[in-house]
Scaffold this active site. Structure first.
Site, short mmCIF file in Angstrom:
data_model
loop_
_atom_site.label_atom_id
_atom_site.label_comp_id
_atom_site.label_asym_id
_atom_site.label_seq_id
_atom_site.Cartn_x
_atom_site.Cartn_y
_atom_site.Cartn_z
N ASP A 250 -19.54 10.50 17.64
CA ASP A 250 -20.40 11.03 18.70
C ASP A 250 -19.65 11.07 20.03
O ASP A 250 -19.81 12.01 20.82
CB ASP A 250 -21.66 10.18 18.85
CG ASP A 250 -22.63 10.38 17.70
OD1 ASP A 250 -22.44 11.34 16.93
OD2 ASP A 250 -23.57 9.57 17.58
N GLU A 276 -20.26 19.52 14.53
CA GLU A 276 -19.05 19.49 15.35
C GLU A 276 -18.67 20.87 15.88
O GLU A 276 -17.52 21.11 16.26
CB GLU A 276 -17.88 18.91 14.54
CG GLU A 276 -17.48 19.72 13.32
CD GLU A 276 -18.23 19.37 12.06
OE1 GLU A 276 -17.68 19.59 10.97
OE2 GLU A 276 -19.36 18.86 12.16
#
Length: 365
Positions: A250, A276
């Protein structure tokens, strides 16, 4: 993208001016719709998937090109010789429950409560008005005949006091209803905002980006100004997650979000497309110029050496790859996204950590 998952690519016809306000489904040629339906059914049959609403939605997103990330994940899994199972598809299409601060169920309860309050206040007003009318009618009838003046004055005074008390009660009920309505309106506004913001990075999300893309596409068609779209994907992100954990992953997503956001001015719009992946829209910028800007950001990120703060272990080189397409060269904004995604795929296949233009076969990193 569709060719790579074993399905022919669907091309959307250019829309004519008098159809610009029609729903997208009504603007697609019937033959194109038939091909899309065939592709969806072939996908489900080929992978032995049940015909369920969720599977139909996933197949539609992959086959129509509106979810390039899912299509690419399907393609990569096929290349590795792994099956597209029901379990895998459910994991690949799962929606993060934290994406909104307020659930649809909670919002629906608030709306229902607000409607109930308004209904109660309205009924109370109607009942009070009816009672007042009936009582006044009776008092007027009493005045028509002989009556005791003092008794009549006392009765009218009591009636007036009762009317005042009832009016105040109704006024309080209306104020409470107004407060509930104002709260509901704030919740709805917050829900609209939350529905377009990515919870992890604070960037606009895919839904918000698609709205801006559609609007910018129409404006660029009218003005003739260039419009470029870019798809970016963190390289080997699964390895980062597997090695350092999802919390570190993250952090990497947020770092790259900040890196890409540094490109953004009033003419550039960035969003997290999911996982992503990031998308950027360069308004008034030619694809080659957009590539130069994105390449500069890529090099800046690749030169950094980040460390996992929790374990003090280095991440090593963190990079991303990207693909850029000229939106106005496509008949539909989604086709431009698919073209940028195809260019991204080429960048990945040719070594990662590089940017490709749609249709370009090779370019040195």
């Amino acid at each position: 993208m569709l060719q790579r998952i074993g399905l022919p690519r669907l091309r959307w016809p250019r829309l004519v001016a008098d159809n610009s306000e029609m729903p997208a489904s009504a603007q697609i040629d019937p033959r194109a719709r038939r091909r899309l339906l065939d592709e969806i059914s072939n996908f489900l049959i080929e992978h032995d998937l049940e015909v369920t609403p969720s599977n139909l939605l996933a197949a539609h997103e992959a086959c129509s090109g509106i979810n390039p990330r899912l299509a690419r994940r399907i393609e990569w899994r096929r290349e590795q010789g792994e099956p597209i199972t029901q379990t895998w598809l459910e994991e690949a299409t799962v929606v993060d429950p934290c994406a909104g601060k307020k659930s649809i169920e909670d919002l629906a309860k608030d709306m229902e409560r607000g409607i109930d309050e308004l209904s109660r206040a309205s009924k109370s007003m109607r009942r009070a008005t009816s009672d007042y009318g009936d009582e006044l009618e009776r008092r007027v009838d009493d005045l028509q005949g002989p009556c005791d003046t003092e008794e009549l004055i006392s009765t009218l005074s009591n009636f007036a006091e009762a009317m005042i008390a009832r009016s105040r009660q109704t006024e309080e009920e209306l104020k409470a209803s107004e407060r509930e309505t104002a709260k509901l309106r704030r919740n709805l506004d917050r829900a609209r905002q939350d529905a377009q913001v990515d919870y992890l990075t604070g960037l606009p999300n895919r839904r918000a980006f698609e709205e801006v893309l559609e609007t910018s596409y129409r404006e660029a068609q009218d003005t003739g100004e260039p419009l470029s779209v870019a798809f970016c994907d963190i390289d080997r992100f699964k390895t980062i997650n597997d090695t350092h954990g999802h919390e570190a992953g993250d952090r990497i997503i947020r770092e790259i979000a900040e890196t890409l956001s540094s490109l953004c001015t009033k003419d550039c719009y960035i969003a997290r497309h999911g996982g992503e992946e990031f998308v950027l829209l360069f308004r008034g910028v030619e694809p080659q110029d957009a590539l130069a800007q994105l390449d500069e950001a890529r090099e800046a990120l690749a030169s950094r050496r980040m460390v996992n703060r929790r374990t003090e272990k280095p991440f090593g080189m963190v990079t991303f790859s990207g693909g850029i397409a000229d939106v106005l060269q496509c008949a539909d904004p989604r086709e431009a996204l698919a073209a940028a995604d195809q260019a991204l795929y080429c960048a990945k296949r040719s070594g990662r950590n590089r940017i490709r233009l749609a249709g370009e076969q090779s370019r040195a990193a």
